[in-house]
Design an enzyme around this catalytic site. Structure first.
Site, PDB file in Angstrom:
ATOM      1  N   HIS A  56       0.827  -1.207   0.000  1.00 35.54           N
ATOM      2  CA  HIS A  56       0.000   0.000   0.000  1.00 35.54           C
ATOM      3  C   HIS A  56       0.861   1.258   0.000  1.00 35.54           C
ATOM      4  CE1 HIS A  56       0.320   1.708   4.105  1.00 35.54           C
ATOM      5  NE2 HIS A  56       0.468   0.470   4.537  1.00 35.54           N
ATOM      6  N   CYS A  57       0.257   2.321  -0.498  1.00 34.35           N
ATOM      7  CA  CYS A  57       0.841   3.667  -0.396  1.00 34.35           C
ATOM      8  C   CYS A  57      -0.227   4.516   0.281  1.00 34.35           C
ATOM      9  CB  CYS A  57       1.260   4.195  -1.767  1.00 34.35           C
ATOM     10  SG  CYS A  57      -0.005   4.056  -3.060  1.00 34.35           S
ATOM     11  N   LYS A  58      -0.528   5.673  -0.227  1.00 33.80           N
ATOM     12  CA  LYS A  58      -1.565   6.501   0.396  1.00 33.80           C
ATOM     13  C   LYS A  58      -2.934   6.193  -0.181  1.00 33.80           C
ATOM     14  CE  LYS A  58      -2.688  11.287   1.637  1.00 33.80           C
ATOM     15  NZ  LYS A  58      -2.288  12.714   1.524  1.00 33.80           N
TER      16      LYS A  58
END
Length: 201
Positions: A111-113
Site C-alpha cells: 500500500h501507499c496513500k
C-alpha cells in the site's frame, strides 16, 4: 463497502477493507492506506508482511496493530507529490519487488496513500516479471488509478528492465514457475543492495 460478521460473544463485527483493496495474487494484496476501521478486516488476511511505499513515518496505532499480530513492515520511501528521479524510483521498486516475490513474506499487503500510483507501479512491474502483455499491465494500472492515471507511471512501467532482477536469480531456492497456490515461487536468500526500513516486531 464493509460487511458484518458475528464475532465473539455474539457481537457483530464490521469488516471494512481499505479503499482500493484487491487481491493481486494468492498471498499478495494491494490497497490504500489502512486505518483503524480496517484492522478487523486485515486480521482475516493473516498477513505476515506489509510493503509501505511512502516516506512518511508509519502511525503508532498502525505499528501497534503490526506488533500485536507479528507483522513485519518493509518501508520504501517513494515520494508521491513530487516525481522522484528515475534512478531513485527504479532502485526502490527493484528492492520492493525482491521483498514481494519472496514467499517467506507472504501473505503480504502492498500500500501507499491511495493505492493508485506507487502501488500501481510496483504491481505493474510485478506483472512484467510474470510476462503479462503491456496492454494488460496498463489496463490493470488504470483500473485502480482511474482519472488520476499518470503518464509518467506508465512510462516507468514500460521502461522498467526486469532483466536486472532476473540476473540475480542464482540465489533462488525454488525455480520460477509462475504464481499460484500449488506452484513454486521465487525465494531469495541474498541481501538487497538497498535495504528497506524494517520495523522489528
Amino acid at each position: 463497502m464493509g460487511f458484518i460478521v458475528e464475532g465473539e460473544e455474539g457481537k457483530d463485527v464490521v469488516m471494512e477493507p481499505p479503499p482500493n483493496f484487491s487481491m493481486v495474487e494468492e498471498g499478495i494484496y494491494r490497497s490504500s492506506f489502512p486505518h483503524p476501521c480496517n484492522f478487523a478486516f486485515l486480521e482475516t488476511l493473516n498477513l505476515r508482511s506489509i510493503i509501505y511505499l511512502c516516506p512518511e513515518p508509519y502511525p503508532e496505532e498502525n505499528l501497534e496493530f503490526l506488533r500485536s499480530h507479528n507483522i513485519r513492515l518493509f518501508q520504501f520511501g517513494i515520494e508521491g507529490k513530487t516525481e522522484p528521479s528515475a534512478a531513485t524510483l527504479k532502485d526502490a521498486i527493484r528492492a520492493a519487488l525482491k521483498i514481494l516475490i519472496d514467499v517467506r513474506n507472504h501473505p503480504v499487503l502492498i500500500h501507499c496513500k491511495r493505492g493508485k500510483h506507487r502501488t500501481g507501479s510496483l504491481v505493474g512491474c510485478l506483472r512484467k516479471l510474470q510476462n503479462w502483455c503491456l496492454s494488460s499491465v496498463f489496463e490493470e494500472y488504470q483500473h485502480f488509478a482511474g482519472i488520476k492515471s499518470r503518464t509518467a507511471d506508465l512510462r516507468f512501467i514500460e521502461t522498467f528492465e526486469i532483466i536486472c532482477l532476473r540476473l540475480c536469480l542464482h540465489s533462488i531456492i525454488y525455480q520460477y514457475q509462475g504464481y499460484g497456490s500449488k506452484k513454486r515461487r521465487l525465494l531469495y536468500r541474498e541481501e538487497t543492495a538497498q535495504k528497506p526500513q524494517i520495523t522489528s516486531i
